[in-house]
Design a protein around this motif. Structure first.
Motif, PDB file in Angstrom:
ATOM      1  N   PRO A 421       0.831  -1.209   0.000  1.00 20.86           N
ATOM      2  CA  PRO A 421       0.000   0.000   0.000  1.00 20.86           C
ATOM      3  C   PRO A 421       0.863   1.256   0.000  1.00 20.86           C
ATOM      4  O   PRO A 421       1.819   1.379   0.765  1.00 20.86           O
ATOM      5  CB  PRO A 421      -0.802  -0.124   1.303  1.00 20.86           C
ATOM      6  N   CYS A 422       0.502   2.176  -0.884  1.00 20.60           N
ATOM      7  CA  CYS A 422       1.232   3.445  -0.998  1.00 20.60           C
ATOM      8  C   CYS A 422       0.403   4.556  -0.361  1.00 20.60           C
ATOM      9  O   CYS A 422       0.824   5.199   0.572  1.00 20.60           O
ATOM     10  CB  CYS A 422       1.528   3.717  -2.467  1.00 20.60           C
ATOM     11  N   ARG A 423      -0.791   4.766  -0.874  1.00 17.61           N
ATOM     12  CA  ARG A 423      -1.793   5.644  -0.265  1.00 17.61           C
ATOM     13  C   ARG A 423      -3.145   5.075  -0.644  1.00 17.61           C
ATOM     14  O   ARG A 423      -3.213   4.066  -1.322  1.00 17.61           O
ATOM     15  CB  ARG A 423      -1.616   7.091  -0.736  1.00 17.61           C
ATOM     16  N   GLN A 432       6.802 -12.267  -7.086  1.00 19.10           N
ATOM     17  CA  GLN A 432       7.097 -13.255  -6.059  1.00 19.10           C
ATOM     18  C   GLN A 432       8.565 -13.256  -5.653  1.00 19.10           C
ATOM     19  O   GLN A 432       8.897 -13.593  -4.523  1.00 19.10           O
ATOM     20  CB  GLN A 432       6.672 -14.645  -6.554  1.00 19.10           C
ATOM     21  N   GLY A 433       9.448 -12.848  -6.555  1.00 19.51           N
ATOM     22  CA  GLY A 433      10.862 -12.842  -6.219  1.00 19.51           C
ATOM     23  C   GLY A 433      11.329 -11.599  -5.482  1.00 19.51           C
ATOM     24  O   GLY A 433      12.497 -11.500  -5.117  1.00 19.51           O
ATOM     25  N   GLY A 434      10.433 -10.632  -5.275  1.00 18.33           N
ATOM     26  CA  GLY A 434      10.796  -9.413  -4.566  1.00 18.33           C
ATOM     27  C   GLY A 434      11.003  -8.207  -5.462  1.00 18.33           C
ATOM     28  O   GLY A 434      11.081  -7.073  -4.975  1.00 18.33           O
ATOM     29  N   SER A 435      11.097  -8.419  -6.783  1.00 20.94           N
ATOM     30  CA  SER A 435      11.219  -7.297  -7.708  1.00 20.94           C
ATOM     31  C   SER A 435       9.835  -6.691  -7.960  1.00 20.94           C
ATOM     32  O   SER A 435       8.813  -7.250  -7.553  1.00 20.94           O
ATOM     33  CB  SER A 435      11.854  -7.755  -9.023  1.00 20.94           C
ATOM     34  N   PHE A 436       9.808  -5.554  -8.648  1.00 18.20           N
ATOM     35  CA  PHE A 436       8.544  -4.849  -8.885  1.00 18.20           C
ATOM     36  C   PHE A 436       8.073  -5.026 -10.327  1.00 18.20           C
ATOM     37  O   PHE A 436       8.871  -5.308 -11.227  1.00 18.20           O
ATOM     38  CB  PHE A 436       8.721  -3.356  -8.584  1.00 18.20           C
ATOM     39  N   LEU A 453       6.188   1.160  -8.987  1.00 11.79           N
ATOM     40  CA  LEU A 453       5.279   2.006  -9.751  1.00 11.79           C
ATOM     41  C   LEU A 453       3.906   2.007  -9.086  1.00 11.79           C
ATOM     42  O   LEU A 453       3.554   1.077  -8.348  1.00 11.79           O
ATOM     43  CB  LEU A 453       5.161   1.496 -11.187  1.00 11.79           C
ATOM     44  N   ASN A 454       3.128   3.045  -9.370  1.00 13.02           N
ATOM     45  CA  ASN A 454       1.805   3.189  -8.756  1.00 13.02           C
ATOM     46  C   ASN A 454       0.722   2.547  -9.621  1.00 13.02           C
ATOM     47  O   ASN A 454       0.607   2.865 -10.808  1.00 13.02           O
ATOM     48  CB  ASN A 454       1.471   4.665  -8.544  1.00 13.02           C
ATOM     49  N   PHE A 455      -0.060   1.669  -8.995  1.00 18.54           N
ATOM     50  CA  PHE A 455      -1.222   1.056  -9.625  1.00 18.54           C
ATOM     51  C   PHE A 455      -2.451   1.436  -8.798  1.00 18.54           C
ATOM     52  O   PHE A 455      -2.440   1.301  -7.570  1.00 18.54           O
ATOM     53  CB  PHE A 455      -1.087  -0.463  -9.688  1.00 18.54           C
ATOM     54  N   THR A 466     -10.812  -3.362 -11.105  1.00 10.80           N
ATOM     55  CA  THR A 466     -10.078  -2.847 -12.260  1.00 10.80           C
ATOM     56  C   THR A 466      -8.762  -2.276 -11.763  1.00 10.80           C
ATOM     57  O   THR A 466      -8.638  -1.875 -10.599  1.00 10.80           O
ATOM     58  CB  THR A 466     -10.861  -1.755 -13.004  1.00 10.80           C
ATOM     59  N   VAL A 467      -7.779  -2.248 -12.657  1.00 13.75           N
ATOM     60  CA  VAL A 467      -6.454  -1.720 -12.325  1.00 13.75           C
ATOM     61  C   VAL A 467      -6.097  -0.638 -13.331  1.00 13.75           C
ATOM     62  O   VAL A 467      -6.038  -0.896 -14.544  1.00 13.75           O
ATOM     63  CB  VAL A 467      -5.377  -2.830 -12.355  1.00 13.75           C
ATOM     64  N   LEU A 468      -5.878   0.566 -12.820  1.00 13.94           N
ATOM     65  CA  LEU A 468      -5.396   1.657 -13.655  1.00 13.94           C
ATOM     66  C   LEU A 468      -3.874   1.648 -13.559  1.00 13.94           C
ATOM     67  O   LEU A 468      -3.296   1.827 -12.483  1.00 13.94           O
ATOM     68  CB  LEU A 468      -5.953   2.996 -13.182  1.00 13.94           C
ATOM     69  N   ALA A 469      -3.223   1.373 -14.687  1.00 10.43           N
ATOM     70  CA  ALA A 469      -1.779   1.177 -14.720  1.00 10.43           C
ATOM     71  C   ALA A 469      -1.036   2.523 -14.677  1.00 10.43           C
ATOM     72  O   ALA A 469      -1.643   3.587 -14.862  1.00 10.43           O
ATOM     73  CB  ALA A 469      -1.395   0.400 -15.976  1.00 10.43           C
ATOM     74  N   PRO A 470       0.283   2.511 -14.441  1.00  8.43           N
ATOM     75  CA  PRO A 470       1.051   3.770 -14.361  1.00  8.43           C
ATOM     76  C   PRO A 470       1.025   4.599 -15.639  1.00  8.43           C
ATOM     77  O   PRO A 470       1.285   5.814 -15.580  1.00  8.43           O
ATOM     78  CB  PRO A 470       2.475   3.283 -14.063  1.00  8.43           C
ATOM     79  N   ASN A 471       0.709   3.982 -16.785  1.00 13.87           N
ATOM     80  CA  ASN A 471       0.666   4.752 -18.036  1.00 13.87           C
ATOM     81  C   ASN A 471      -0.680   5.439 -18.261  1.00 13.87           C
ATOM     82  O   ASN A 471      -0.903   6.052 -19.311  1.00 13.87           O
ATOM     83  CB  ASN A 471       1.013   3.856 -19.227  1.00 13.87           C
TER      84      ASN A 471
END
Length: 498
Positions: A421-423, A432-436, A453-455, A466-471
């Protein structure tokens, strides 16, 4: 106020859906464009999903029809051929379903008494003499993130990472420890906890899946399942603390559990960063700076009309009452318990049937006051029982393939997307490996990013989002199997089951 019975007894449509696997490992599939039925598919998708409609059930058998997600039925003709359509008579399309001790099913045509079988590709009903070719393995078609409810003990299974055990002692499934990922592999099931341990034959949680974490499953229409080790041991709650363990002597149906999709629980936060909480049994205030069990609400929503009900841990629903106050004393069918959802960049606004929006009074009381929504009517919302997401779209689960480094949306098993969680409403997606998660200029995704990145997540139904992607585009599934973020509007391919 007395607590109400939590478990809803009436099975949902998804609880009645299964995939049927032949002796050759392929799935019973309807070919809509050919009006035929085959058994060639190697994975469980929409065309391999059948709803089991029961008209008469006994201990070891039931009279059923199999209906596809298109609403048409599996039909056996007089010459033994199978087709796909609508029944012409009361018995047309009826099968005698028998439950065998090894967990297999057989389906015998009521009219001809011939068994449903496959040669590995085609499907037909020719023989009246039972053999191994007539055996079908049922695989529940519900989402892989599940809860296990014991009707006898009236509690849910709960993983305890501190003791490395699983107990059947949770009356309400609001904790993340009540959720399990159900992995299907080589005809067996592995139960993974929210902390990524696995239930094992030795009654303890272990770190890796193996033959010691593989369970055979017996399935009954309506979501009833029983898990065994294949050697006579059954999984059921034992002892005064109701430890979930293998045993050989279950009583009164102790081994049967209701398998259901993991429910969605959320917390709601006001503009002043206070959590909505139930106080004095029924009153709802934005008063708490910390999450408590009384700050959690089950998110129950119909994605067709965006109506929402919020169910508290005491079993009652939030409802608008006199003088515009909102109380936690409503019942499921009351019209005053329904709120219309409006989303704004990951924050939610709730509108009552009278047209007013929920907001916080100066004393912190939740009320339906505003006719025009503003910042005071926006609530931050956070998933309370989901440390990760397992996303399923129109073509399968979101996951990675060993052949390519792009994220795919047509996998038979999900990858866990860990949520940081960011905000409010905004999360970082961690692999799963810890990368983003990273996004390419083509709107595709890779799980090897170095930076978060923010989703933006917006809930569209009880278990839909639904997921609004960073783009700035919505993430969607594509027929090619590639996960994409290129949709300006919310389409069916942008809706994800989680």
């Amino acid at each position: 106020m007395d607590e109400v019975e939590w478990m809803q007894r009436q099975p949902k449509p998804e609880d009645l859906r299964v995939g049927l696997i032949s002796w050759a490992g392929s799935y019973l599939t309807y070919e809509a464009y050919k009006n035929t039925v085959t058994a060639t598919a190697k994975g469980l998708g929409r065309r391999q999903t059948w709803e089991v409609l029961v008209s008469n059930e006994h201990d070891t058998q039931a009279v059923v029809r199999l209906r596809s997600l298109k609403g048409l039925y599996l039909l056996c003709e007089a010459d033994g051929t199978l087709c796909y359509g609508r029944p012409r008579t009361s018995h047309h399309g009826c099968f005698l379903l028998r439950f065998h001790r090894n967990g297999k099913w057989t389906l015998q045509c009521i009219i001809s008494s011939r068994y449903l079988e496959s040669d590995g590709e085609d499907v037909f009903c020719n023989s009246r003499v039972l053999s191994a070719y007539h055996m079908w393995t049922p695989r529940p078609a519900l989402h892989a993130h599940v809860v296990l409810y014991s009707p006898l003990n009236r509690c849910y299974a709960r993983a305890d990472p501190t003791t490395g055990r699983v107990w059947v002692d949770a009356p309400v499934p609001c904790l993340e420890e009540c959720g399990f990922l159900l992995h299907f592999q080589d005809g067996c099931y592995h139960l993974e906890t929210s902390t990524h341990s696995f239930l094992s034959h030795i009654d303890r949680l272990v770190s890796q899946p193996s033959t010691q974490t593989a369970f055979h499953m017996q399935v009954r229409p309506g979501g009833l399942v029983a898990l065994s080790d294949g050697e006579g041991g059954m999984l059921y709650a034992q002892g005064p603390r109701l430890l979930l363990a293998l045993g050989s002597n279950p009583h009164r149906g102790e081994e049967w559990f209701i398998l259901q999709h993991c429910p969605t629980w959320v917390s709601l936060r006001s503009k002043t960063r206070k959590f909505l909480s139930i106080v004095y049994d029924v009153e709802v205030y934005a008063a708490s700076e910390h999450i408590t069990p009384m700050s959690l609400f089950q998110f129950e929503s119909d994605n067709e009309n965006h109506n929402l009900q919020l169910r508290s841990a005491n079993g009652y629903y939030l409802a608008q009452r006199r003088h515009r106050t909102v109380m936690a004393n409503g019942h499921r069918l009351e019209c005053d318990t329904f709120f219309h959802m409006h989303w704004n960049c990951g924050k939610i606004m709730l509108q009552t049937a009278s047209g007013r929006f929920l907001s916080i009074a100066p004393d912190g009381l939740l009320m339906a006051n505003a006719t025009i929504p503003g910042p005071n009517e926006e609530f931050g919302i956070r998933l309370a029982n989901r440390p990760f997401l397992a996303l399923r779209g129109r073509y399968g689960y979101v996951g990675t393939s060993s052949e390519q480094d792009l994220m795919h949306c047509n996998m038979d098993q999900p990858d866990c997307i860990h949520l940081l969680p960011c905000r409010q409403g905004i999360y970082h997606f961690q692999a799963q490996g810890g990368s983003f998660w990273s996004i390419t200029s083509f709107g595709t995704f890779r799980p090897w990013g170095k930076f978060a990145l923010n989703f933006c997540i917006e809930l569209q139904g009880s278990n839909l989002l639904t997921v609004l992607a960073p783009n700035g585009f919505y993430m969607r599934s594509d027929r090619s199997g590639t996960l994409l973020a290129d949709s300006e509007d919310i389409t069916k391919e942008c809706i994800w089951e989680f």
